[in-house]
Write a protein that holds these residues in place. Sequence first.
Motif, PDB file in Angstrom:
ATOM      1  N   LEU A 104       0.826  -1.197   0.000  1.00  0.00           N
ATOM      2  CA  LEU A 104       0.000   0.000   0.000  1.00  0.00           C
ATOM      3  C   LEU A 104       0.868   1.258   0.000  1.00  0.00           C
ATOM      4  O   LEU A 104       0.517   2.259  -0.634  1.00  0.00           O
ATOM      5  CB  LEU A 104      -0.924   0.006   1.222  1.00  0.00           C
ATOM      6  CG  LEU A 104      -1.809   1.249   1.387  1.00  0.00           C
ATOM      7  CD1 LEU A 104      -2.781   1.363   0.220  1.00  0.00           C
ATOM      8  CD2 LEU A 104      -2.559   1.209   2.710  1.00  0.00           C
ATOM      9  N   GLY A 105       2.000   1.203   0.697  1.00  0.00           N
ATOM     10  CA  GLY A 105       2.882   2.364   0.742  1.00  0.00           C
ATOM     11  C   GLY A 105       3.352   2.774  -0.640  1.00  0.00           C
ATOM     12  O   GLY A 105       3.367   3.968  -0.984  1.00  0.00           O
ATOM     13  N   GLY A 107       1.781   2.121  -3.397  1.00  0.00           N
ATOM     14  CA  GLY A 107       0.612   2.638  -4.108  1.00  0.00           C
ATOM     15  C   GLY A 107       0.345   4.095  -3.774  1.00  0.00           C
ATOM     16  O   GLY A 107       0.057   4.912  -4.663  1.00  0.00           O
ATOM     17  N   VAL A 108       0.434   4.432  -2.493  1.00  0.00           N
ATOM     18  CA  VAL A 108       0.246   5.822  -2.065  1.00  0.00           C
ATOM     19  C   VAL A 108       1.310   6.718  -2.686  1.00  0.00           C
ATOM     20  O   VAL A 108       1.016   7.825  -3.167  1.00  0.00           O
ATOM     21  CB  VAL A 108       0.290   5.914  -0.520  1.00  0.00           C
ATOM     22  CG1 VAL A 108       0.346   7.374  -0.070  1.00  0.00           C
ATOM     23  CG2 VAL A 108      -0.921   5.218   0.085  1.00  0.00           C
ATOM     24  N   GLU A 109       2.551   6.247  -2.700  1.00  0.00           N
ATOM     25  CA  GLU A 109       3.636   7.039  -3.279  1.00  0.00           C
ATOM     26  C   GLU A 109       3.410   7.277  -4.763  1.00  0.00           C
ATOM     27  O   GLU A 109       3.620   8.397  -5.265  1.00  0.00           O
ATOM     28  CB  GLU A 109       4.972   6.326  -3.051  1.00  0.00           C
ATOM     29  CG  GLU A 109       6.197   7.193  -3.311  1.00  0.00           C
ATOM     30  CD  GLU A 109       6.630   7.182  -4.759  1.00  0.00           C
ATOM     31  OE1 GLU A 109       7.362   8.108  -5.182  1.00  0.00           O
ATOM     32  OE2 GLU A 109       6.237   6.234  -5.472  1.00  0.00           O
ATOM     33  N   TRP A 111       0.520   7.288  -6.409  1.00  0.00           N
ATOM     34  CA  TRP A 111      -0.599   8.200  -6.583  1.00  0.00           C
ATOM     35  C   TRP A 111      -0.174   9.632  -6.279  1.00  0.00           C
ATOM     36  O   TRP A 111      -0.525  10.572  -7.005  1.00  0.00           O
ATOM     37  CB  TRP A 111      -1.744   7.774  -5.667  1.00  0.00           C
ATOM     38  CG  TRP A 111      -2.991   8.593  -5.829  1.00  0.00           C
ATOM     39  CD1 TRP A 111      -3.952   8.438  -6.775  1.00  0.00           C
ATOM     40  CD2 TRP A 111      -3.396   9.696  -5.013  1.00  0.00           C
ATOM     41  NE1 TRP A 111      -4.943   9.385  -6.598  1.00  0.00           N
ATOM     42  CE2 TRP A 111      -4.629  10.169  -5.527  1.00  0.00           C
ATOM     43  CE3 TRP A 111      -2.844  10.334  -3.898  1.00  0.00           C
ATOM     44  CZ2 TRP A 111      -5.317  11.240  -4.961  1.00  0.00           C
ATOM     45  CZ3 TRP A 111      -3.523  11.409  -3.342  1.00  0.00           C
ATOM     46  CH2 TRP A 111      -4.739  11.846  -3.867  1.00  0.00           C
ATOM     47  N   ALA A 112       0.605   9.828  -5.200  1.00  0.00           N
ATOM     48  CA  ALA A 112       1.065  11.169  -4.841  1.00  0.00           C
ATOM     49  C   ALA A 112       2.020  11.726  -5.890  1.00  0.00           C
ATOM     50  O   ALA A 112       2.017  12.929  -6.171  1.00  0.00           O
ATOM     51  CB  ALA A 112       1.751  11.126  -3.471  1.00  0.00           C
ATOM     52  N   LEU A 148       2.960  13.577   0.980  1.00  0.00           N
ATOM     53  CA  LEU A 148       2.198  12.328   0.890  1.00  0.00           C
ATOM     54  C   LEU A 148       3.031  11.246   0.210  1.00  0.00           C
ATOM     55  O   LEU A 148       2.991  10.076   0.614  1.00  0.00           O
ATOM     56  CB  LEU A 148       0.903  12.568   0.115  1.00  0.00           C
ATOM     57  CG  LEU A 148      -0.030  11.365  -0.030  1.00  0.00           C
ATOM     58  CD1 LEU A 148      -0.513  10.880   1.338  1.00  0.00           C
ATOM     59  CD2 LEU A 148      -1.233  11.727  -0.915  1.00  0.00           C
ATOM     60  N   GLY A 152       4.230   7.508   1.800  1.00  0.00           N
ATOM     61  CA  GLY A 152       4.130   6.162   1.252  1.00  0.00           C
ATOM     62  C   GLY A 152       5.443   5.408   1.310  1.00  0.00           C
ATOM     63  O   GLY A 152       5.492   4.228   1.701  1.00  0.00           O
ATOM     64  N   VAL A 183       0.850  -0.084   8.163  1.00  0.00           N
ATOM     65  CA  VAL A 183       1.315   1.257   7.797  1.00  0.00           C
ATOM     66  C   VAL A 183       1.942   1.961   8.989  1.00  0.00           C
ATOM     67  O   VAL A 183       3.064   2.485   8.914  1.00  0.00           O
ATOM     68  CB  VAL A 183       0.151   2.093   7.231  1.00  0.00           C
ATOM     69  CG1 VAL A 183       0.578   3.557   7.035  1.00  0.00           C
ATOM     70  CG2 VAL A 183      -0.324   1.515   5.907  1.00  0.00           C
TER      71      VAL A 183
END
Length: 491
Positions: A104-105, A107-109, A111-112, A148, A152, A183
């Motif tokens: 997930l980390g 994925g967040v990175e 997207w950011a 953000l 991630g 997380v």
Amino acid sequence: MHSAVTLLTDSPPQMLPARQLMAFTLATHILLVPMGVALPFVTLLVHHRGLRRNDPVALQLARRWSAVMAVQFAIGIVTGTILTFEFGLLWPGLMGHWGDVFGLGFGVEGWAFFLEAVMIAIYLYGWRRLDPKVHFWLAVPLPFAALLGAFGIIAANSWMNTPQGFTLDAQGDVVNVTVQQAVFTPIFGPEYWHFAVAMFLTAGYVVAGVYAVGWLRGRRDRYHRLGFTVPFTVAAILTPVQLVVGDTIARAVFHKQPTKFAAMEIVWTTDTHVPEYIFGRLNADGTISGGLKIPQLDSMLAGFKPSTQVTGLTAVPAADRPTPAEATLVHWTFDIMVILGSLLLLLALWYAVAWFRHRDLPRSRWFFRCAAAAGVASLVSVECGWITTEVGRQPWIVYQNMRVAEAVTATRASSLWAMLGVVVALYVVLFSAFLTVLRKLHHHWRIADEGLAPNRPAHAPESDTPYGPREEAGLAAGPSHPSAQDGTPRG
């Protein structure tokens, strides 16, 4: 030495080139990260000043820094993408087995990263095309998008250091994943804030260092003064904060990763009243050669009293801890990071004393020499921090759950060495192009400032503000103000 040779012999032949490739790409990519994370904030800070005070010099700085931001981000896209692919190509055991837990980390990175790219494009487009206030407020979320992305990456890395949020079934497969726990691991908070403050501090010193060099070359106009003061003030304020945050994460490592802490402080056997060594080399028999020994200080730093017990490397089997050579490397990088941070604190205090006494910059050329070197020192500290984090965890890629040797690819070593050669060549081209573009921007801006460009209108574009008519748009141009009119060089 014998233990290091034994572990190397037992490792798959492809592990060394895989680690070298990962180390090279990470070490080069991280040089760009401070500017990617923190330059948007510094740019918006001077942009806000320009709008609030109707200051054309501040607006000119903001516009020029936004151009540098875009060039840096473009290079970072390439290096960051390569690094992302390497996780899957070089470490399939890690991603295949544990990806459902800490993926997930990433994925967040990602997207950011995409969000930041869109916002930078809007920010660049907005000069001359949007209302000044609308343009500024559309860019305000940009630093948060950058933070953000850092969130991630640090979430993924902190999980690798203190994994939780899952259970293993009888076959060793991951089940019952709890995303919140995966997380927000025990080390996440200290690691994230240590990293974030380091990025802002480093970006401040790097940007200020450019104008410190100009100051030393005699460019004492307001452009250089403001270009130095704003980012250096940000860095100077954060320097003492970073020392406190750094102490917090060191203490967290002491409690959550005692073996890594033992490597950082080259502690061989578990004991109390443990001395602190500044540098020094750990030998295979546990003795320490060289260095400055300060009695009982390590126990004092770890637990605020000499009787604090510090876990030594020998508390775990040799196969489960860093080798003496790795521990020495971690210890040296940790010491270098702390020493450079302490020197930057002295520089920040010098700046603060001069400002509160005279409401002016220090007058000594030595201050500006040190300020010019502070950016390089900050980048070195960032590199040392990541070496400490990653090498100190060895031989684990997931602390106490998966070894590096278990995660490495089955690709032949010769192919990985060839890949390393290709990546090195590519990065040489990329960074050469990056520096060339920056030099061309600098040269173009100098010409614009000095009024030496051929076929230029009688007045420079952006004569009143960067928010001028669209037909006068020009990235290199700057507003007219006294220092530009009298021919004072700025760059």
